[in-house]
Design a protein around this motif. Structure first.
Motif, short mmCIF file in Angstrom:
data_model
loop_
_atom_site.label_atom_id
_atom_site.label_comp_id
_atom_site.label_asym_id
_atom_site.label_seq_id
_atom_site.Cartn_x
_atom_site.Cartn_y
_atom_site.Cartn_z
N TRP A 39 0.84 -1.20 0.00
CA TRP A 39 0.00 0.00 0.00
C TRP A 39 0.88 1.25 0.00
O TRP A 39 1.69 1.46 0.90
N VAL A 40 0.69 2.05 -1.03
CA VAL A 40 1.31 3.38 -1.11
C VAL A 40 0.19 4.40 -1.05
O VAL A 40 -0.82 4.26 -1.74
N HIS A 41 0.36 5.43 -0.24
CA HIS A 41 -0.66 6.46 -0.13
C HIS A 41 -0.07 7.82 -0.46
O HIS A 41 0.95 8.22 0.11
N PHE A 42 -0.73 8.55 -1.37
CA PHE A 42 -0.32 9.90 -1.75
C PHE A 42 -1.15 10.92 -0.96
O PHE A 42 -2.38 10.92 -1.03
N GLY A 43 -0.47 11.80 -0.23
CA GLY A 43 -1.15 12.81 0.57
C GLY A 43 -0.92 12.55 2.05
O GLY A 43 -1.56 11.67 2.64
N ALA A 44 0.00 13.31 2.66
CA ALA A 44 0.44 13.02 4.02
C ALA A 44 -0.28 13.87 5.07
O ALA A 44 0.22 14.05 6.17
N GLY A 45 -1.46 14.37 4.73
CA GLY A 45 -2.17 15.29 5.62
C GLY A 45 -2.93 14.63 6.74
O GLY A 45 -2.82 13.42 7.00
N ASN A 66 1.14 -8.02 7.37
CA ASN A 66 2.48 -7.94 7.96
C ASN A 66 3.34 -6.89 7.27
O ASN A 66 4.57 -6.93 7.33
N THR A 67 2.67 -5.94 6.59
CA THR A 67 3.37 -4.80 5.99
C THR A 67 2.69 -3.52 6.44
O THR A 67 1.54 -3.53 6.90
N GLY A 68 3.41 -2.40 6.29
CA GLY A 68 2.86 -1.10 6.65
C GLY A 68 2.55 -0.26 5.42
O GLY A 68 2.50 -0.77 4.30
N ILE A 69 2.37 1.02 5.64
CA ILE A 69 2.06 1.95 4.55
C ILE A 69 3.30 2.78 4.21
O ILE A 69 4.06 3.19 5.10
N VAL A 70 3.47 3.03 2.93
CA VAL A 70 4.45 4.00 2.45
C VAL A 70 3.66 5.26 2.10
O VAL A 70 2.80 5.23 1.22
N VAL A 71 3.92 6.37 2.79
CA VAL A 71 3.21 7.60 2.50
C VAL A 71 4.07 8.51 1.63
O VAL A 71 5.29 8.57 1.80
N VAL A 72 3.41 9.18 0.70
CA VAL A 72 4.11 10.03 -0.27
C VAL A 72 3.48 11.42 -0.25
O VAL A 72 2.25 11.55 -0.30
N GLU A 73 4.29 12.45 -0.19
CA GLU A 73 3.78 13.82 -0.25
C GLU A 73 4.31 14.49 -1.53
O GLU A 73 5.51 14.55 -1.76
N GLY A 74 3.38 14.99 -2.33
CA GLY A 74 3.76 15.58 -3.61
C GLY A 74 3.50 17.05 -3.73
O GLY A 74 3.78 17.65 -4.77
N PHE A 75 2.95 17.67 -2.69
CA PHE A 75 2.64 19.10 -2.75
C PHE A 75 3.55 19.91 -1.83
O PHE A 75 4.21 20.85 -2.24
N ASP A 76 3.57 19.53 -0.54
CA ASP A 76 4.35 20.28 0.44
C ASP A 76 5.37 19.35 1.07
O ASP A 76 5.09 18.65 2.04
N TYR A 77 6.57 19.37 0.52
CA TYR A 77 7.61 18.44 0.93
C TYR A 77 8.02 18.62 2.40
O TYR A 77 8.51 17.68 3.03
N GLU A 78 7.83 19.81 2.94
CA GLU A 78 8.25 20.08 4.31
C GLU A 78 7.47 19.26 5.33
O GLU A 78 7.93 19.05 6.46
N ILE A 79 6.28 18.79 4.97
CA ILE A 79 5.51 17.93 5.87
C ILE A 79 6.32 16.67 6.20
O ILE A 79 6.38 16.22 7.35
N ILE A 80 6.97 16.12 5.18
CA ILE A 80 7.80 14.94 5.38
C ILE A 80 9.08 15.31 6.10
O ILE A 80 9.49 14.66 7.07
N GLU A 81 9.73 16.38 5.64
CA GLU A 81 11.04 16.75 6.16
C GLU A 81 10.99 17.23 7.60
O GLU A 81 11.91 16.96 8.38
N LYS A 82 9.92 17.95 7.97
CA LYS A 82 9.89 18.60 9.28
C LYS A 82 8.96 17.93 10.28
O LYS A 82 8.97 18.29 11.46
#
Length: 526
Positions: A39-45, A66-82
């Motif tokens: 599962w990949v999810h786009f939108g980290a809000g 037995n797996t988790g989610i990979v979250v992807v942010e494509g609009f505001d990268y700082e959400i991931i970084e900060k």
């Protein structure tokens, strides 16, 4: 108490404070996810952190996956970084219950957080590997309806989209362009099956996502930038599906009272971050307890057992019916009514409005008496039970920091569905007549009054953002009502238009007129 892996592993002071914490081995889940992502999810809000991430967390805890989610942010990268990475991708979910209690939970299902940035070669390379992996079952999205827009209202491809089409799948810069290029990577890896699932709160969301992706695929194939088989791949539902879904969960921005509660527990590093794109993010998210997610059962690579944690898999027709039930009758029209009159009467919280007898009666009668006769019954959810939960638990919840000002955003875009569809149903009915409607005309007249930006005491207030706001403010009330794109139909086809104007005149008879008119028509509707 710091929100990180070490704190969760060693001593776990969060558990000692009553927080629900992951009991599973995150390292083992991470290894499984890296090797065989599902599962990949786009939108980290906030909606993702409060809903989808928690669904997967529960499945892992129950041993269903037995797996988790990979979250992807494509609009505001700082959400991931900060926010995500400094907290080891952990998140605190605070569920605000109607009885005043808070359930605090550390969510551990998000295993990787990636940035959808072609210049970030490490992250984009990892995404490319994920999409080339046969194990991937679903790519889901909560990027708002605007995220799927690739054409202007005239149907012309937007300049940034055209540039991506001209440059080909390996040189994309737009959000949807980069997403389509990842799907092309999956095609090149052997036409691997996948479901692309929009979970955004908009009607027929799967079609919006499909249309956006197809715009790129057709363009690339036509200009020779992609194999002809790519278009066949995307349009084959046995290989790539775009299911519809209906989602419902209120997740307001992080609340200061919740933050104080977490601080009192000893949680460190709670200072919110306002990114350069004005996104407000914090290490916690607060949300209501009630949630619904209905997804069209169309998963060519197999589906995750989300039905084990309350998600409903159904056919497309049923998904459509649940959407109509919610947005046309049982929730959204009530929200908009409270937003309009809440702004006019000076309210700043939805739950306070539900303590006001006139406003409470407005939404009770609107839902039960004017909406319910034409409600669409999806069968998998009871409209009456859904409406009762909205009126007795969700809207009155004193611990939900939601505001009429937030809900009033983009009202011009919401009216065609939230009220226009009900009016159409009355006009089509042999037993019903729009002449019997009292509160829908009252709400639409209230919208005309709202556009003036003057409250019931005669004081100016700030109108919420809306793409048509300046245009509508410049028009006369009659001309506003003639805008079929705002209301979804011709209000003057019967007596509705003139009745709305008459109520509007009553709303304008000086200070106190809004309250008096509201009271009058609520009493008439009883």
């Amino acid at each position: 108490m710091q929100l990180n892996n070490k704190e969760i592993k060693n001593g776990n002071s969060f558990s000692e404070k009553g927080y629900i914490c992951p009991s599973f081995d995150r390292e083992e889940i991470k290894k499984n996810t890296v090797d065989a992502p599902e599962w990949v999810h786009f939108g980290a809000g906030n909606i993702f952190r409060a809903f989808q991430a928690n669904l997967m967390d529960r499945l892992i805890e129950d041993g269903k996956v037995n797996t988790g989610i990979v979250v992807v942010e494509g609009f505001d990268y700082e959400i991931i970084e900060k926010m995500y990475r400094p907290n080891d991708n952990l998140n605190i979910l605070v569920t605000l219950k109607a009885d005043g209690t808070m359930e605090k939970k550390v969510i551990g299902s998000v295993i990787e957080s990636l940035i959808l940035d072609r210049d970030n070669t490490e992250d984009f390379g990892r995404l490319s590997d994920i999409f080339a992996n046969p194990s991937l079952k679903m790519a889901s999205f909560t990027i708002t309806e605007k995220g799927y827009v690739v054409k202007n209202p005239a149907g012309e491809i937007l300049p940034a989209i055209k540039e991506d089409i001209d440059n080909g799948p390996m040189n994309t810069r737009s959000y949807m362009g980069k997403t389509a290029s990842l799907l092309y990577i999956r095609y090149k890896a052997g036409k691997l099956p996948i479901a692309f699932v929009s979970m955004d709160n908009c009607s027929h969301n799967g079609d919006k996502l499909s249309d956006a992706i197809l715009t790129f695929a057709k363009g690339w194939v036509e200009n020779g930038q992609a194999d002809e088989g790519f278009l066949e791949y995307i349009t084959n539902p046995k290989l790539v599906s775009f299911p519809w879904s209906m989602i419902d969960k209120i997740t307001p921005r992080p609340d200061s009272n919740v933050e104080k509660s977490l601080l009192a527990d000893g949680v460190e590093g709670l200072e919110p971050v306002i990114t350069s794109k004005n996104t407000y993010v914090a290490p916690f998210v607060n949300a209501e307890e009630t949630e619904y997610l209905v997804i069209e059962d169309a998963f060519p690579n197999g589906k995750l057992p989300l039905n084990e944690v309350g998600v409903i898999y159904a056919n497309k027709e049923t998904v459509d019916k649940t959407e109509k039930m919610k947005v046309c009758t049982c929730l959204n029209p009530l929200h908009t009514s409270l937003a309009i009159y809440g702004c006019l009467l000076g309210f700043t919280s939805i739950h306070d409005e539900m303590d006001d007898e006139d406003l409470k009666n407005l939404v009770y009668i609107l839902g039960n008496k004017e909406g319910m006769p034409v409600v669409v019954d999806p069968k998998v959810l009871s409209p009456k039970d859904f409406l009762d939960a909205v009126l007795t638990k969700r809207l009155p919840n004193p611990f939900m920091p939601d505001t009429p000002q937030r809900i009033a955003c983009d009202t011009s875009q919401k009216l065609p569905i939230r009220f226009g569809e009900t009016i159409k149903a009355y006009r089509k009915s042999n037993e019903l007549d729009t002449a019997s409607l009292t509160l829908i005309p009252l709400v639409l007249a209230g919208y005309l009054r709202y556009l003036q930006g003057i409250d019931d005491e005669g004081k100016a207030f700030e109108l919420s953002p809306d793409p048509m706001l300046e245009e509508l403010k410049a028009l006369s009330p009659t001309d506003v009502l003639k805008k079929t794109e705002v209301f979804g139909l011709d209000l003057f086809e019967d007596s509705l238009g003139n009745r709305i104007l008459e109520i509007f005149e009553e709303l304008n008879k000086g200070p106190g007129a809004v309250r008096n008119t509201l009271k009058k028509y609520v009493e008439l509707a009883k």
